[in-house]
Design a protein around this motif. Structure first.
Motif, mmCIF file in Angstrom:
data_model
loop_
_atom_site.group_PDB
_atom_site.id
_atom_site.type_symbol
_atom_site.label_atom_id
_atom_site.label_comp_id
_atom_site.label_asym_id
_atom_site.label_seq_id
_atom_site.Cartn_x
_atom_site.Cartn_y
_atom_site.Cartn_z
ATOM 1 N N PRO A 227 0.837 -1.210 0.000
ATOM 2 C CA PRO A 227 0.000 0.000 0.000
ATOM 3 C C PRO A 227 0.872 1.260 0.000
ATOM 4 O O PRO A 227 1.913 1.306 0.665
ATOM 5 C CB PRO A 227 -0.790 -0.112 1.308
ATOM 6 C CG PRO A 227 -0.654 -1.531 1.754
ATOM 7 C CD PRO A 227 0.630 -2.047 1.197
ATOM 8 N N SER A 228 0.412 2.286 -0.701
ATOM 9 C CA SER A 228 1.274 3.444 -0.961
ATOM 10 C C SER A 228 1.603 4.283 0.275
ATOM 11 O O SER A 228 2.557 5.056 0.237
ATOM 12 C CB SER A 228 0.655 4.331 -2.030
ATOM 13 O OG SER A 228 -0.680 4.626 -1.693
ATOM 14 N N PHE A 229 0.879 4.133 1.370
ATOM 15 C CA PHE A 229 1.238 4.977 2.517
ATOM 16 C C PHE A 229 2.654 4.672 3.012
ATOM 17 O O PHE A 229 3.297 5.504 3.626
ATOM 18 C CB PHE A 229 0.209 4.851 3.663
ATOM 19 C CG PHE A 229 0.279 3.555 4.421
ATOM 20 C CD1 PHE A 229 1.119 3.410 5.506
ATOM 21 C CD2 PHE A 229 -0.504 2.473 4.040
ATOM 22 C CE1 PHE A 229 1.184 2.208 6.208
ATOM 23 C CE2 PHE A 229 -0.450 1.279 4.724
ATOM 24 C CZ PHE A 229 0.402 1.148 5.805
ATOM 25 N N LYS A 232 5.306 7.225 2.149
ATOM 26 C CA LYS A 232 5.185 8.614 2.605
ATOM 27 C C LYS A 232 6.370 8.973 3.486
ATOM 28 O O LYS A 232 6.714 8.241 4.413
ATOM 29 C CB LYS A 232 3.891 8.790 3.409
ATOM 30 C CG LYS A 232 2.650 8.915 2.522
ATOM 31 C CD LYS A 232 1.391 8.832 3.352
ATOM 32 C CE LYS A 232 1.181 10.068 4.206
ATOM 33 N NZ LYS A 232 0.615 11.205 3.479
ATOM 34 N N HIS A 272 -5.854 -1.774 3.814
ATOM 35 C CA HIS A 272 -5.408 -0.422 3.432
ATOM 36 C C HIS A 272 -5.891 -0.074 2.024
ATOM 37 O O HIS A 272 -5.174 0.562 1.262
ATOM 38 C CB HIS A 272 -3.885 -0.348 3.503
ATOM 39 C CG HIS A 272 -3.337 -0.646 4.861
ATOM 40 N ND1 HIS A 272 -3.508 0.202 5.929
ATOM 41 C CD2 HIS A 272 -2.634 -1.703 5.338
ATOM 42 C CE1 HIS A 272 -2.940 -0.314 7.002
ATOM 43 N NE2 HIS A 272 -2.404 -1.476 6.679
ATOM 44 N N GLN A 273 -7.105 -0.494 1.699
ATOM 45 C CA GLN A 273 -7.526 -0.335 0.297
ATOM 46 C C GLN A 273 -7.708 1.107 -0.134
ATOM 47 O O GLN A 273 -7.792 1.387 -1.326
ATOM 48 C CB GLN A 273 -8.764 -1.175 -0.011
ATOM 49 C CG GLN A 273 -9.946 -0.936 0.876
ATOM 50 C CD GLN A 273 -11.072 -1.864 0.462
ATOM 51 O OE1 GLN A 273 -11.770 -1.594 -0.488
ATOM 52 N NE2 GLN A 273 -11.250 -2.974 1.176
ATOM 53 N N ASN A 274 -7.707 2.043 0.819
ATOM 54 C CA ASN A 274 -7.776 3.446 0.394
ATOM 55 C C ASN A 274 -6.432 3.938 -0.123
ATOM 56 O O ASN A 274 -6.324 5.028 -0.666
ATOM 57 C CB ASN A 274 -8.224 4.339 1.551
ATOM 58 C CG ASN A 274 -9.661 4.053 1.905
ATOM 59 O OD1 ASN A 274 -10.411 3.567 1.049
ATOM 60 N ND2 ASN A 274 -10.043 4.317 3.148
ATOM 61 N N TRP A 275 -5.416 3.135 0.113
ATOM 62 C CA TRP A 275 -4.092 3.489 -0.395
ATOM 63 C C TRP A 275 -3.814 2.615 -1.606
ATOM 64 O O TRP A 275 -3.722 1.396 -1.484
ATOM 65 C CB TRP A 275 -3.018 3.224 0.669
ATOM 66 C CG TRP A 275 -3.161 4.133 1.846
ATOM 67 C CD1 TRP A 275 -3.802 3.864 3.010
ATOM 68 C CD2 TRP A 275 -2.672 5.476 1.945
ATOM 69 N NE1 TRP A 275 -3.738 4.953 3.845
ATOM 70 C CE2 TRP A 275 -3.049 5.965 3.208
ATOM 71 C CE3 TRP A 275 -1.963 6.316 1.082
ATOM 72 C CZ2 TRP A 275 -2.727 7.237 3.638
ATOM 73 C CZ3 TRP A 275 -1.642 7.592 1.512
ATOM 74 C CH2 TRP A 275 -2.025 8.041 2.781
#
Ligand code: FUL
Length: 486
Positions: A227-229, A232, A272-275
Protein backbone atom coordinates in the motif's frame (compact mmCIF):
# COMPACT_ATOMS: atom_id res chain seq x y z
CA UNK A 1 -9.09 -20.19 -8.11
CA UNK A 2 -11.93 -17.88 -7.03
CA UNK A 3 -12.51 -14.60 -8.79
CA UNK A 4 -10.22 -11.86 -7.52
CA UNK A 5 -11.54 -9.06 -5.37
CA UNK A 6 -11.08 -5.76 -7.28
CA UNK A 7 -8.56 -4.57 -4.65
CA UNK A 8 -6.34 -7.58 -5.30
CA UNK A 9 -6.89 -7.40 -9.06
CA UNK A 10 -5.63 -3.83 -8.90
CA UNK A 11 -2.48 -4.95 -7.03
CA UNK A 12 -1.89 -7.65 -9.64
CA UNK A 13 -1.63 -4.96 -12.29
CA UNK A 14 1.11 -2.98 -10.58
CA UNK A 15 4.42 -3.27 -12.43
CA UNK A 16 7.90 -1.86 -11.80
CA UNK A 17 9.20 1.20 -13.64
CA UNK A 18 12.20 0.62 -15.94
CA UNK A 19 14.44 2.25 -13.33
CA UNK A 20 13.14 -0.07 -10.61
CA UNK A 21 13.73 -3.07 -12.86
CA UNK A 22 17.29 -1.94 -13.58
CA UNK A 23 17.90 -1.35 -9.87
CA UNK A 24 16.53 -4.80 -8.93
CA UNK A 25 19.01 -6.49 -11.23
CA UNK A 26 21.94 -5.08 -9.25
CA UNK A 27 20.95 -7.24 -6.25
CA UNK A 28 24.08 -6.62 -4.18
CA UNK A 29 26.02 -3.38 -3.71
CA UNK A 30 27.91 -1.52 -1.03
CA UNK A 31 27.44 1.44 1.23
CA UNK A 32 30.57 3.42 1.97
CA UNK A 33 30.18 5.47 5.14
CA UNK A 34 33.11 7.82 5.06
CA UNK A 35 33.49 11.43 6.18
CA UNK A 36 34.40 13.58 9.16
CA UNK A 37 33.07 10.90 11.55
CA UNK A 38 35.88 8.67 10.32
CA UNK A 39 38.28 11.15 11.92
CA UNK A 40 36.34 11.93 15.10
CA UNK A 41 35.56 8.27 15.76
CA UNK A 42 31.83 8.99 15.99
CA UNK A 43 28.67 7.66 14.37
CA UNK A 44 26.93 11.01 14.25
CA UNK A 45 28.79 14.33 14.20
CA UNK A 46 27.13 17.60 15.19
CA UNK A 47 28.32 19.94 12.46
CA UNK A 48 30.93 21.76 14.58
CA UNK A 49 33.82 19.55 13.44
CA UNK A 50 36.89 21.25 12.02
CA UNK A 51 37.33 20.30 8.33
CA UNK A 52 41.09 20.26 9.04
CA UNK A 53 40.53 16.87 10.68
CA UNK A 54 39.87 15.33 7.28
CA UNK A 55 43.28 14.20 6.10
CA UNK A 56 43.50 10.71 4.63
CA UNK A 57 47.04 9.60 3.97
CA UNK A 58 46.34 6.74 1.59
CA UNK A 59 42.89 7.40 0.16
CA UNK A 60 42.30 4.72 -2.44
CA UNK A 61 38.82 4.63 -3.96
CA UNK A 62 40.08 2.09 -6.50
CA UNK A 63 40.68 -0.32 -3.65
CA UNK A 64 37.10 0.24 -2.41
CA UNK A 65 35.65 -0.41 -5.84
CA UNK A 66 37.84 -3.44 -6.48
CA UNK A 67 36.97 -5.02 -3.15
CA UNK A 68 33.27 -4.48 -3.84
CA UNK A 69 33.60 -6.10 -7.23
CA UNK A 70 35.55 -9.01 -5.77
CA UNK A 71 32.79 -9.53 -3.21
CA UNK A 72 30.26 -9.95 -6.01
CA UNK A 73 28.74 -6.49 -5.78
CA UNK A 74 27.49 -4.51 -8.74
CA UNK A 75 27.48 -1.02 -7.28
CA UNK A 76 28.63 1.34 -4.53
CA UNK A 77 26.85 4.16 -2.67
CA UNK A 78 29.05 6.82 -1.06
CA UNK A 79 27.98 9.13 1.77
CA UNK A 80 28.70 12.42 -0.01
CA UNK A 81 27.41 14.20 3.11
CA UNK A 82 26.28 12.75 6.44
CA UNK A 83 24.25 14.46 9.18
CA UNK A 84 27.24 16.62 10.23
CA UNK A 85 27.10 18.46 6.90
CA UNK A 86 30.74 17.89 5.89
CA UNK A 87 30.89 17.42 2.11
CA UNK A 88 33.24 14.99 0.42
CA UNK A 89 33.21 17.17 -2.69
CA UNK A 90 33.96 20.89 -3.05
CA UNK A 91 30.43 22.33 -2.98
CA UNK A 92 29.73 25.87 -4.10
CA UNK A 93 27.02 26.01 -1.42
CA UNK A 94 29.32 25.68 1.61
CA UNK A 95 32.93 25.79 2.69
CA UNK A 96 32.31 22.93 5.12
CA UNK A 97 33.92 20.42 2.79
CA UNK A 98 37.11 18.79 1.59
CA UNK A 99 38.00 22.18 0.15
CA UNK A 100 38.73 23.44 3.67
CA UNK A 101 40.79 20.40 4.58
CA UNK A 102 44.54 19.87 4.24
CA UNK A 103 43.94 16.82 2.06
CA UNK A 104 45.41 17.57 -1.38
CA UNK A 105 45.70 21.20 -0.26
CA UNK A 106 41.96 21.54 -0.44
CA UNK A 107 41.93 20.57 -4.10
CA UNK A 108 40.68 17.01 -3.64
CA UNK A 109 37.27 15.57 -4.44
CA UNK A 110 36.40 12.18 -2.96
CA UNK A 111 33.13 11.96 -4.89
CA UNK A 112 35.03 12.37 -8.15
CA UNK A 113 37.73 9.84 -7.23
CA UNK A 114 35.08 7.36 -6.22
CA UNK A 115 32.95 7.90 -9.34
CA UNK A 116 36.01 7.39 -11.51
CA UNK A 117 37.11 4.30 -9.62
CA UNK A 118 33.66 2.70 -10.01
CA UNK A 119 33.61 3.45 -13.73
CA UNK A 120 37.08 1.99 -14.11
CA UNK A 121 36.30 -1.16 -12.17
CA UNK A 122 32.91 -1.57 -13.85
CA UNK A 123 30.41 -1.13 -11.02
CA UNK A 124 27.57 1.38 -10.69
CA UNK A 125 27.85 4.47 -8.52
CA UNK A 126 25.24 6.04 -6.27
CA UNK A 127 25.16 8.76 -3.62
CA UNK A 128 23.82 9.34 -0.12
CA UNK A 129 23.12 12.98 0.66
CA UNK A 130 21.83 13.45 4.19
CA UNK A 131 18.83 15.77 4.31
CA UNK A 132 19.57 16.48 7.97
CA UNK A 133 22.53 18.88 8.01
CA UNK A 134 23.70 20.24 11.34
CA UNK A 135 26.23 22.59 9.80
CA UNK A 136 24.11 24.47 7.25
CA UNK A 137 23.01 27.83 8.75
CA UNK A 138 19.81 27.66 6.72
CA UNK A 139 18.78 24.31 8.17
CA UNK A 140 15.34 24.74 9.73
CA UNK A 141 14.52 27.82 7.64
CA UNK A 142 12.28 26.10 5.14
CA UNK A 143 12.82 27.29 1.58
CA UNK A 144 16.29 28.70 2.27
CA UNK A 145 17.50 25.22 3.17
CA UNK A 146 15.66 23.61 0.28
CA UNK A 147 17.47 26.04 -2.06
CA UNK A 148 20.79 25.08 -0.50
CA UNK A 149 19.97 21.39 -0.70
CA UNK A 150 18.87 21.67 -4.31
CA UNK A 151 22.17 23.34 -5.19
CA UNK A 152 24.04 20.42 -3.66
CA UNK A 153 21.84 17.89 -5.40
CA UNK A 154 22.39 19.59 -8.76
CA UNK A 155 26.15 19.53 -8.26
CA UNK A 156 26.11 15.83 -7.52
CA UNK A 157 23.66 14.99 -10.28
CA UNK A 158 25.54 16.86 -13.00
CA UNK A 159 29.23 16.53 -12.29
CA UNK A 160 29.85 12.86 -11.57
CA UNK A 161 28.42 10.85 -14.44
CA UNK A 162 25.55 8.43 -14.20
CA UNK A 163 24.21 7.64 -10.72
CA UNK A 164 22.18 4.48 -10.19
CA UNK A 165 20.54 5.83 -7.07
CA UNK A 166 20.14 8.66 -4.63
CA UNK A 167 19.76 7.43 -1.07
CA UNK A 168 17.91 9.54 1.49
CA UNK A 169 17.43 8.56 5.08
CA UNK A 170 14.82 9.89 7.40
CA UNK A 171 17.00 10.24 10.49
CA UNK A 172 16.96 13.48 12.41
CA UNK A 173 18.18 13.58 15.98
CA UNK A 174 17.56 17.25 16.71
CA UNK A 175 15.60 16.38 19.79
CA UNK A 176 12.94 18.49 21.50
CA UNK A 177 14.73 21.83 21.26
CA UNK A 178 16.25 21.28 17.87
CA UNK A 179 15.53 22.86 14.52
CA UNK A 180 12.75 21.54 12.38
CA UNK A 181 13.10 21.49 8.64
CA UNK A 182 10.10 20.54 6.57
CA UNK A 183 11.92 19.09 3.57
CA UNK A 184 10.40 19.81 0.19
CA UNK A 185 10.77 16.22 -0.96
CA UNK A 186 8.76 16.68 -4.14
CA UNK A 187 11.13 19.41 -5.19
CA UNK A 188 14.18 17.21 -4.56
CA UNK A 189 12.62 14.32 -6.46
CA UNK A 190 11.79 16.59 -9.41
CA UNK A 191 15.45 17.65 -9.67
CA UNK A 192 16.56 14.01 -9.70
CA UNK A 193 14.02 13.04 -12.34
CA UNK A 194 15.07 16.04 -14.43
CA UNK A 195 18.81 15.41 -14.28
CA UNK A 196 19.10 11.65 -13.83
CA UNK A 197 15.83 10.01 -14.83
CA UNK A 198 17.30 6.52 -14.53
CA UNK A 199 18.40 6.91 -10.90
CA UNK A 200 16.31 5.16 -8.26
CA UNK A 201 15.27 7.32 -5.30
CA UNK A 202 15.73 5.13 -2.29
CA UNK A 203 14.36 4.89 1.24
CA UNK A 204 12.78 8.30 1.71
CA UNK A 205 11.57 8.16 -1.84
CA UNK A 206 9.23 6.50 -4.27
CA UNK A 207 11.39 3.78 -5.81
CA UNK A 208 12.96 1.57 -3.14
CA UNK A 209 11.68 0.64 0.32
CA UNK A 210 13.73 0.18 3.49
CA UNK A 211 13.15 -3.33 4.78
CA UNK A 212 12.62 -1.97 8.29
CA UNK A 213 15.64 -3.21 10.24
CA UNK A 214 19.41 -3.12 10.04
CA UNK A 215 20.01 -6.75 10.87
CA UNK A 216 19.82 -8.14 7.35
CA UNK A 217 16.45 -9.81 7.82
CA UNK A 218 13.63 -10.01 5.29
CA UNK A 219 10.03 -10.92 5.83
CA UNK A 220 9.13 -14.43 4.72
CA UNK A 221 6.87 -12.76 2.16
CA UNK A 222 8.70 -9.63 1.11
CA UNK A 223 6.16 -8.22 -1.33
CA UNK A 224 7.27 -5.65 -3.89
CA UNK A 225 3.66 -4.49 -4.16
CA UNK A 226 2.50 -2.70 -1.01
CA UNK A 227 0.00 0.00 0.00
CA UNK A 228 1.27 3.44 -0.96
CA UNK A 229 1.24 4.98 2.52
CA UNK A 230 4.50 3.11 3.13
CA UNK A 231 6.27 5.49 0.75
CA UNK A 232 5.19 8.61 2.61
CA UNK A 233 8.17 10.55 3.94
CA UNK A 234 6.58 11.09 7.38
CA UNK A 235 5.94 7.39 7.80
CA UNK A 236 9.52 6.50 6.86
CA UNK A 237 11.03 9.24 9.00
CA UNK A 238 9.00 8.12 11.99
CA UNK A 239 10.40 4.63 11.61
CA UNK A 240 14.04 5.77 11.29
CA UNK A 241 16.43 6.00 14.15
CA UNK A 242 15.99 9.13 16.17
CA UNK A 243 18.58 9.10 18.89
CA UNK A 244 22.30 9.60 18.66
CA UNK A 245 23.16 7.08 15.98
CA UNK A 246 21.46 4.17 17.67
CA UNK A 247 20.10 1.45 15.45
CA UNK A 248 16.34 1.57 15.07
CA UNK A 249 14.42 -0.42 17.57
CA UNK A 250 12.05 -1.66 14.93
CA UNK A 251 11.03 -5.15 15.44
CA UNK A 252 9.47 -6.89 12.50
CA UNK A 253 7.04 -8.55 14.86
CA UNK A 254 5.73 -5.19 16.01
CA UNK A 255 2.30 -4.16 15.02
CA UNK A 256 2.90 -0.70 13.69
CA UNK A 257 2.18 -0.56 10.01
CA UNK A 258 5.73 -0.07 8.87
CA UNK A 259 7.32 -2.71 10.97
CA UNK A 260 4.69 -5.34 10.54
CA UNK A 261 5.79 -8.79 9.57
CA UNK A 262 3.25 -8.77 6.78
CA UNK A 263 2.76 -5.65 4.69
CA UNK A 264 1.74 -6.94 1.27
CA UNK A 265 -0.63 -9.89 1.65
CA UNK A 266 -4.23 -9.79 0.45
CA UNK A 267 -5.28 -9.09 4.02
CA UNK A 268 -3.07 -6.01 4.20
CA UNK A 269 -4.11 -4.75 0.78
CA UNK A 270 -7.77 -5.08 1.79
CA UNK A 271 -7.14 -3.37 5.11
CA UNK A 272 -5.41 -0.42 3.43
CA UNK A 273 -7.53 -0.34 0.30
CA UNK A 274 -7.78 3.45 0.39
CA UNK A 275 -4.09 3.49 -0.39
CA UNK A 276 -3.39 2.46 -3.98
CA UNK A 277 -0.90 -0.40 -4.23
CA UNK A 278 2.51 0.61 -5.58
CA UNK A 279 5.63 -1.17 -6.74
CA UNK A 280 7.97 -0.57 -3.83
CA UNK A 281 10.61 -3.30 -3.54
CA UNK A 282 12.70 -3.86 -0.43
CA UNK A 283 16.35 -3.12 0.24
CA UNK A 284 18.21 -4.61 3.20
CA UNK A 285 20.90 -2.31 4.58
CA UNK A 286 23.34 -3.72 7.09
CA UNK A 287 26.91 -2.99 8.11
CA UNK A 288 29.76 -5.45 7.91
CA UNK A 289 30.74 -4.13 11.35
CA UNK A 290 28.89 -2.88 14.36
CA UNK A 291 28.76 0.77 13.30
CA UNK A 292 28.21 2.52 9.99
CA UNK A 293 31.50 4.45 10.27
CA UNK A 294 34.93 3.00 10.95
CA UNK A 295 36.06 2.67 14.56
CA UNK A 296 39.30 0.87 15.32
CA UNK A 297 37.77 -0.61 18.45
CA UNK A 298 35.19 -2.37 16.27
CA UNK A 299 37.72 -4.27 14.18
CA UNK A 300 36.73 -7.41 16.01
CA UNK A 301 33.09 -6.97 14.98
CA UNK A 302 33.62 -7.68 11.28
CA UNK A 303 30.93 -10.21 10.48
CA UNK A 304 32.25 -13.63 9.63
CA UNK A 305 31.85 -15.11 6.18
CA UNK A 306 29.09 -17.49 7.29
CA UNK A 307 27.00 -14.59 8.61
CA UNK A 308 27.46 -12.52 5.46
CA UNK A 309 26.56 -15.47 3.30
CA UNK A 310 23.45 -16.08 5.35
CA UNK A 311 22.46 -12.42 5.00
CA UNK A 312 22.97 -12.67 1.24
CA UNK A 313 20.74 -15.71 0.95
CA UNK A 314 18.10 -14.13 3.17
CA UNK A 315 17.96 -10.85 1.27
CA UNK A 316 18.95 -11.34 -2.37
CA UNK A 317 17.39 -14.79 -2.12
CA UNK A 318 14.16 -13.45 -0.62
CA UNK A 319 13.14 -10.78 -3.14
CA UNK A 320 15.17 -7.90 -1.72
CA UNK A 321 18.45 -6.27 -2.60
CA UNK A 322 21.42 -6.17 -0.25
CA UNK A 323 23.22 -2.93 0.62
CA UNK A 324 26.26 -3.95 2.65
CA UNK A 325 28.13 -1.19 4.43
CA UNK A 326 31.94 -1.18 4.44
CA UNK A 327 33.51 1.79 6.21
CA UNK A 328 37.01 2.93 5.16
CA UNK A 329 39.62 3.69 7.84
CA UNK A 330 41.07 7.16 8.57
CA UNK A 331 43.83 6.34 6.09
CA UNK A 332 41.15 6.09 3.44
CA UNK A 333 41.29 2.38 2.72
CA UNK A 334 39.15 -0.60 3.60
CA UNK A 335 40.66 -2.44 6.54
CA UNK A 336 42.33 -5.76 5.74
CA UNK A 337 39.93 -7.70 7.96
CA UNK A 338 36.98 -6.46 5.95
CA UNK A 339 38.89 -7.01 2.72
CA UNK A 340 39.68 -10.62 3.59
CA UNK A 341 36.09 -11.39 4.50
CA UNK A 342 34.71 -9.69 1.40
CA UNK A 343 37.09 -11.51 -0.90
CA UNK A 344 36.10 -14.80 0.72
CA UNK A 345 32.45 -13.90 0.31
CA UNK A 346 32.91 -13.24 -3.39
CA UNK A 347 34.78 -16.52 -3.78
CA UNK A 348 32.12 -18.39 -1.81
CA UNK A 349 29.29 -16.99 -3.90
CA UNK A 350 31.18 -17.95 -7.04
CA UNK A 351 31.45 -21.51 -5.77
CA UNK A 352 27.81 -21.56 -4.63
CA UNK A 353 26.56 -20.41 -8.03
CA UNK A 354 29.32 -21.85 -10.18
CA UNK A 355 27.58 -24.20 -12.49
CA UNK A 356 23.94 -23.83 -13.31
CA UNK A 357 22.95 -27.42 -14.10
CA UNK A 358 19.75 -26.42 -15.83
CA UNK A 359 21.15 -26.62 -19.34
CA UNK A 360 19.60 -29.43 -21.32
CA UNK A 361 16.60 -29.72 -18.98
CA UNK A 362 13.02 -29.88 -20.04
CA UNK A 363 10.21 -28.07 -18.32
CA UNK A 364 6.54 -28.78 -18.80
CA UNK A 365 3.50 -27.06 -17.32
CA UNK A 366 -0.13 -27.94 -16.83
CA UNK A 367 -1.11 -24.71 -18.59
CA UNK A 368 0.26 -21.85 -20.61
CA UNK A 369 -1.11 -18.64 -22.02
CA UNK A 370 -0.06 -19.38 -25.60
CA UNK A 371 2.75 -20.93 -27.64
CA UNK A 372 5.04 -17.99 -27.02
CA UNK A 373 4.81 -18.50 -23.25
CA UNK A 374 5.56 -22.19 -22.84
CA UNK A 375 7.35 -23.64 -19.81
CA UNK A 376 10.52 -24.44 -21.75
CA UNK A 377 11.24 -20.69 -21.69
CA UNK A 378 12.04 -21.05 -17.98
CA UNK A 379 15.07 -23.24 -18.62
CA UNK A 380 16.66 -21.01 -21.24
CA UNK A 381 19.12 -19.05 -19.08
CA UNK A 382 19.58 -15.44 -20.02
CA UNK A 383 16.70 -15.29 -22.47
CA UNK A 384 13.97 -12.67 -22.13
CA UNK A 385 11.23 -15.20 -22.72
CA UNK A 386 9.15 -16.52 -19.85
CA UNK A 387 6.34 -18.86 -18.96
CA UNK A 388 2.90 -17.36 -18.44
CA UNK A 389 0.17 -19.55 -17.05
CA UNK A 390 -2.78 -17.70 -18.58
CA UNK A 391 -5.73 -17.10 -16.28
CA UNK A 392 -5.61 -19.71 -13.54
CA UNK A 393 -8.61 -21.55 -12.20
CA UNK A 394 -6.70 -24.24 -10.34
CA UNK A 395 -3.09 -24.69 -9.19
CA UNK A 396 -0.48 -24.72 -11.96
CA UNK A 397 1.91 -27.67 -11.98
CA UNK A 398 5.33 -27.47 -13.52
CA UNK A 399 7.72 -30.38 -13.84
CA UNK A 400 11.43 -29.87 -14.31
CA UNK A 401 13.38 -32.82 -15.70
CA UNK A 402 17.12 -32.28 -15.46
CA UNK A 403 17.71 -35.09 -17.97
CA UNK A 404 19.85 -37.09 -15.54
CA UNK A 405 20.33 -37.70 -11.81
CA UNK A 406 22.24 -34.76 -10.45
CA UNK A 407 23.39 -33.72 -6.99
CA UNK A 408 21.51 -30.54 -6.24
CA UNK A 409 21.38 -28.38 -3.11
CA UNK A 410 19.62 -25.29 -4.30
CA UNK A 411 17.17 -23.93 -6.81
CA UNK A 412 16.79 -20.32 -7.78
CA UNK A 413 13.30 -19.28 -8.91
CA UNK A 414 12.56 -16.02 -10.67
CA UNK A 415 9.22 -14.54 -11.54
CA UNK A 416 8.84 -12.35 -14.60
CA UNK A 417 8.35 -9.23 -12.50
CA UNK A 418 8.02 -6.93 -15.51
CA UNK A 419 4.42 -8.19 -15.58
CA UNK A 420 3.97 -7.73 -11.84
CA UNK A 421 4.35 -9.89 -8.77
CA UNK A 422 1.70 -12.62 -8.79
CA UNK A 423 2.76 -15.77 -6.95
CA UNK A 424 1.51 -15.99 -3.37
CA UNK A 425 2.22 -19.59 -2.44
CA UNK A 426 3.97 -22.59 -3.90
CA UNK A 427 5.02 -26.11 -3.06
CA UNK A 428 8.18 -27.71 -4.33
CA UNK A 429 8.53 -31.50 -4.57
CA UNK A 430 11.33 -33.81 -5.58
CA UNK A 431 10.83 -37.08 -7.37
CA UNK A 432 12.28 -39.87 -5.31
CA UNK A 433 12.28 -42.08 -8.34
CA UNK A 434 15.48 -41.06 -10.06
CA UNK A 435 15.01 -43.47 -12.99
CA UNK A 436 14.02 -42.19 -16.37
CA UNK A 437 10.90 -44.28 -16.39
CA UNK A 438 8.47 -45.51 -13.75
CA UNK A 439 5.96 -43.60 -11.67
CA UNK A 440 7.11 -40.46 -9.92
CA UNK A 441 7.25 -40.53 -6.12
CA UNK A 442 6.81 -36.92 -5.14
CA UNK A 443 8.13 -35.80 -1.79
CA UNK A 444 7.46 -32.30 -0.46
CA UNK A 445 10.71 -30.37 -0.16
CA UNK A 446 9.57 -26.84 0.52
CA UNK A 447 6.41 -24.88 1.08
CA UNK A 448 6.91 -21.24 0.26
CA UNK A 449 5.06 -18.01 -0.28
CA UNK A 450 6.26 -15.28 -2.58
CA UNK A 451 8.93 -15.59 -5.28
CA UNK A 452 9.34 -12.17 -6.91
CA UNK A 453 12.62 -11.19 -8.52
CA UNK A 454 14.53 -14.06 -6.91
CA UNK A 455 13.86 -16.82 -4.41
CA UNK A 456 16.81 -19.03 -3.46
CA UNK A 457 15.70 -22.36 -2.03
CA UNK A 458 18.42 -24.28 -0.23
CA UNK A 459 18.19 -27.90 0.89
CA UNK A 460 20.42 -30.80 1.78
CA UNK A 461 22.24 -32.01 -1.26
CA UNK A 462 20.05 -34.59 -2.95
CA UNK A 463 20.48 -36.79 -5.99
CA UNK A 464 17.49 -35.91 -8.07
CA UNK A 465 16.28 -35.86 -11.64
CA UNK A 466 12.84 -34.25 -11.45
CA UNK A 467 11.28 -31.45 -9.44
CA UNK A 468 7.64 -30.46 -9.38
CA UNK A 469 6.60 -26.93 -8.59
CA UNK A 470 2.95 -26.36 -7.77
CA UNK A 471 1.76 -22.79 -7.68
CA UNK A 472 -1.05 -23.04 -5.20
CA UNK A 473 -2.02 -19.39 -4.91
CA UNK A 474 -1.48 -16.40 -7.11
CA UNK A 475 -3.03 -13.15 -8.23
CA UNK A 476 -4.71 -13.66 -11.58
CA UNK A 477 -1.96 -15.58 -13.31
CA UNK A 478 1.55 -16.85 -12.66
CA UNK A 479 4.82 -16.33 -14.49
CA UNK A 480 8.30 -17.72 -14.20
CA UNK A 481 11.25 -16.31 -16.04
CA UNK A 482 13.98 -18.62 -14.91
CA UNK A 483 14.93 -21.56 -12.75
CA UNK A 484 18.57 -22.26 -11.93
CA UNK A 485 19.76 -25.49 -10.34
CA UNK A 486 23.03 -25.87 -8.38
C1 FUL B 1 20.65 6.16 9.27
C2 FUL B 1 21.74 7.14 9.70
O1 FUL B 1 21.36 7.89 10.83
C3 FUL B 1 22.95 6.29 10.00
O2 FUL B 1 24.02 7.05 10.49
C4 FUL B 1 23.33 5.58 8.71
O3 FUL B 1 23.71 6.54 7.75
C5 FUL B 1 22.17 4.74 8.22
C6 FUL B 1 22.42 4.05 6.93
O4 FUL B 1 21.02 5.54 8.08
O5 FUL B 1 19.43 6.73 9.16
Amino acid sequence: MPKLHPVIARAAQVVPSPRQLAWQKLEFYSFIHYGINTYTDREWGDGTEDPALFNPTKLDCRQWAKVCKAAGMRGLILTAKHHDGFCLWPSAATKHSVESSPWKDGKGDVVRECAEACAEVGIKFGLYLSPWDQNAPSYGQGKAYDDFYETQLRELLTNYGELFCLWFDGACGEGKNGKTQAYDWERYYAVIRELQPNAAICIVGPDVRWVGNEAGVCRPSEWSVVPSFLSKAEVIAAASQQEDGKAPTINLDGDDAWAAWDIGSRKQLMKHQNWAPIWYPAEVDVSIRKGWFYHANEDHTVKPLAKLREIYYKSVGANASLLLNIPPTPQGVIHERDVDTLISLGAQLKVDFKENLIEGSTMTASCQLDDAHGAQNIVLPGSDSYWHSGELHKPAELVLDLGDDLDINKLVLKEHIATGQQIEAFKLYIDQNTEETGASKWKLLEKGTIIGHKRIIQFNETRVRRFKLVITECRGFATLEEIEAY
